[in-house]
Scaffold this active site. Sequence first.
Site, PDB file in Angstrom:
ATOM      1  N   MET A 109      10.634  24.727   0.910  1.00  0.00           N
ATOM      2  CA  MET A 109       9.865  23.832   0.049  1.00  0.00           C
ATOM      3  C   MET A 109      10.772  22.935  -0.794  1.00  0.00           C
ATOM      4  O   MET A 109      10.530  21.728  -0.913  1.00  0.00           O
ATOM      5  CB  MET A 109       8.928  24.621  -0.866  1.00  0.00           C
ATOM      6  CG  MET A 109       8.168  23.729  -1.859  1.00  0.00           C
ATOM      7  SD  MET A 109       7.019  24.631  -2.919  1.00  0.00           S
ATOM      8  CE  MET A 109       5.679  24.917  -1.770  1.00  0.00           C
ATOM      9  N   ARG A 151     -10.870  -0.365  14.384  1.00  0.00           N
ATOM     10  CA  ARG A 151     -10.717   0.342  13.121  1.00  0.00           C
ATOM     11  C   ARG A 151     -11.727  -0.301  12.187  1.00  0.00           C
ATOM     12  O   ARG A 151     -12.893  -0.425  12.523  1.00  0.00           O
ATOM     13  CB  ARG A 151      -9.260   0.226  12.642  1.00  0.00           C
ATOM     14  CG  ARG A 151      -8.805   1.328  11.743  1.00  0.00           C
ATOM     15  CD  ARG A 151      -7.295   1.340  11.539  1.00  0.00           C
ATOM     16  NE  ARG A 151      -6.786   0.075  11.038  1.00  0.00           N
ATOM     17  CZ  ARG A 151      -5.534  -0.121  10.634  1.00  0.00           C
ATOM     18  NH1 ARG A 151      -4.681   0.880  10.688  1.00  0.00           N
ATOM     19  NH2 ARG A 151      -5.139  -1.284  10.196  1.00  0.00           N
ATOM     20  N   LYS A 157       0.833  -1.204   0.000  1.00  0.00           N
ATOM     21  CA  LYS A 157       0.000   0.000   0.000  1.00  0.00           C
ATOM     22  C   LYS A 157       0.866   1.252   0.000  1.00  0.00           C
ATOM     23  O   LYS A 157       2.067   1.203   0.309  1.00  0.00           O
ATOM     24  CB  LYS A 157      -0.924  -0.007   1.215  1.00  0.00           C
ATOM     25  CG  LYS A 157      -0.231  -0.027   2.564  1.00  0.00           C
ATOM     26  CD  LYS A 157      -1.249  -0.113   3.691  1.00  0.00           C
ATOM     27  CE  LYS A 157      -0.572  -0.162   5.056  1.00  0.00           C
ATOM     28  NZ  LYS A 157      -1.561  -0.237   6.141  1.00  0.00           N
ATOM     29  N   TYR A 172      13.776  30.977   5.635  1.00  0.00           N
ATOM     30  CA  TYR A 172      12.571  31.713   6.024  1.00  0.00           C
ATOM     31  C   TYR A 172      12.521  31.921   7.535  1.00  0.00           C
ATOM     32  O   TYR A 172      12.951  31.063   8.314  1.00  0.00           O
ATOM     33  CB  TYR A 172      11.322  30.954   5.590  1.00  0.00           C
ATOM     34  CG  TYR A 172      11.080  30.989   4.097  1.00  0.00           C
ATOM     35  CD1 TYR A 172      10.747  32.173   3.454  1.00  0.00           C
ATOM     36  CD2 TYR A 172      11.185  29.834   3.339  1.00  0.00           C
ATOM     37  CE1 TYR A 172      10.525  32.212   2.085  1.00  0.00           C
ATOM     38  CE2 TYR A 172      10.966  29.849   1.974  1.00  0.00           C
ATOM     39  CZ  TYR A 172      10.631  31.050   1.351  1.00  0.00           C
ATOM     40  OH  TYR A 172      10.420  31.073   0.001  1.00  0.00           O
TER      41      TYR A 172
END
Length: 816
Positions: free
Chosen positions: A759, A581, A484, A710
């Site tokens: 980023m 779940r 998965k 940043y």
Amino acid sequence: MEYSLQQISEITGGQLFHNQGQMKVRHIYFDSRRIAFGHESIFIAFRTNKADGHKYLAQAYEKGVRQFLVSEPDSISDLKDVSYVLVSDTLRALQQWATFHRSQFDIPVIAITGSNGKTIVKEWLHQALSTQLNSYNSPGSYNSQIGVALSLLQIEKSHELAIIEAGISEQGEMEHLAKMIKPTHGIMTNIGDAHSHGFDDKHQKINEKLGLFRDVESLIYCYDHNDIREAMDNHLLSKTTSWGKNSRAEIEITEINANDKNTSITIKYNTQIYHLELPVTHSNMVDNCLHVISCLLFFQWSEKDIQKVIRPFSSIPNRLEIKEGRYNTVLINDSYSADLASLKLALEYQDQHAQKKEKAVIITDFLQQKDDSKTSKEIENLLIAHGVKRIIHIGPEARQYGNLEIHNYSSTENCLYDFDFESWEDFCVLIKGARQYTLEKIFGYLSKKAHQTVLETNFSAIAHNLNVFRSLLKRDTQVMAILKAEAYGSGSSELAHFLHDRGIDYMAVAIIDEAVDIRDAGIDTPIMILNVQDNHLDTLWDYNLEPEVYSLRLLEKIISKAKSKSEAIDIHIKIDTGMNRLGFKSDELPEVIRLIKQCDQMKIASVFSHLSSSEDPSQDDFTNDQIRLYESSSNQIIDAFPNQSPKRHILNTHGIIRHRDAQYDMVRIGLGLYGIDDTVSLDTQLQKVHTLKARILQIKKLNKGDRTGYGTAGFASEDKMVAVISIGYADGLMRIAAKNKFSVCIHNQLYPLVGNVCMDVSMVDITGSSHIKEGDEVIIFDQAKPIEDLAEKSETIPYEIISRIAPRVKRTYHYQ
């Protein structure tokens, strides 16, 4: 492998000095630049014609090594708090150690030698035998005096058979290898011109190699090779099994037919007739394949079993790499060897991939060929025969191959500086030559440039990890591989192909789209869909997919759809045993049984559940309660359908390790395939599969008071040097990792992130490391720097780290 220095001293007959306690040796290094684990390591100082390892003891010490094997006591006298074994010859001491380790295992050991095809025969044979037992094979091309010793020291108690490759470069070497390996069986591959420079002629080389097999129970070779057959007779080796077209061969090839894709052969052996289809067409590869087949026949494998394991054999070893290049070229990189046999193979490969493009070859001198004029003529004949139009030759002397257009250069650097590669627009370019010419520089220059952040997946390590888990299972227990989230970021289709070839019983993915991609890739292994939604259910039938059924609503939807179909569907019933779940509670099972009995187009493939805390010993009581509830619930369903035989499975990776009594019919392996084990029980046995690496884009000097990134988070309290690297949060590197001072690895040294992760880039503090330069490789995680470190600094788990790696990060796959 785990030894104390005291044991090593006793095995090698060396003197032990300053024994600092009971520290074990689990890692061996002889190159100080490659040391990743200082603790529980030993540094071996080899002396060769080119280098002396004793000069690098201090560097090993700086990296945390405190245990040494040396032959010069003065070289280590300045190092404090170290333990060392003093011997007269460190290479022979290593080999004595390996010989002792080999003697501890009473298992079949198959030794492979020859000149052509050793490595690929070894890999293919391991690939075949590992489908039925836990076999070990020496890594890569570890076939030298040092490599064989290191290979043998990796044999473990779980291994049922070992395959060791042996190579020699001069007379007298095989005696040492034979003593270490002590093979029970042998394979002699074909002998070519490569590696002949240490011998007077081919006959001397053959005779030296046959010394490996004096005491074997069986030796497989090709009868059609006269030189080898005659040498066999001279050595009076009676326990041999030959194969060939000659009717005198024990394994006779009575018919052989090749087309564009495969080769069909008919074999006669012990009065039996075998018909097999080989997935290769090149003559050398057919020979390699027949060596493996002959070995399997000797071990009494059936035709069916042999055909099953040879079907996935690759026709070209991993060293051949194909890639799109600049100027609309197709590049084929084989810049690792230079001999006539491999040139012929590479040219055939170029023929297959050139399509309508003209062909060009970049070639070096063939240093290992003795008869220069004869070799040059044979090269010329091959180039002309394969329709090569243009050539670059690199070597000290100019060459001319017939009337072919050729450009001669004395070095790779001169070629890169002078040649106009744009003139080869639309060509298919084969790059072929000896390693020392570093033709990979040309390959790199001509390759199309892409995002410099790469996730490498080592399929060899996945195969190893799969075998480790298989060794923990009962013989009849099947394995479901969890793929998965794009196989946890690795690429589900690529890994599905690899696992399919290794006989995986089941695959599981999260959503239908992932399963469709695997089916479109040509994989027919059963696939369970874990999180089925009730839209697009027709796709389940269209692609032969098997849904997990976890609610009455979903069950009713699938039953309704099934009644409109002519073909039945296999389903997997999920039971909720306490994880709360997805899944049916036990009080819902009577209704589940009632609904399924009303639908003839539905079959229960399995009944399963999921353990929530199988890795945690403190939760074992809860885990055992889950298993008991699953036992009673699954029995309830199985008893209700006596004409069906649904499989049962509850164990995940950690469950396999810690709760082996609950294996039932099948187990599920997810992150364990990738070498991730939160229990740490198999930590020394599993291999990390992934390497995430970036590159340094720029190096900047920060003056005291400057800031980087940043938010001005990267404040320089003093003068610093900062490297800007090609990975950011858009690639999957979480911003919190920098806040928690995660370190990356450059040249085997750790350097912390500074400032905020951006980023597309991040910044690394490399102050004080003047040797680092722009373009250098940066390791985020790999085998030596485990992904768990990044997970800890990111305040998450390895599952999330690997699953977050962005699609824009280039994926590459390696299998030796």
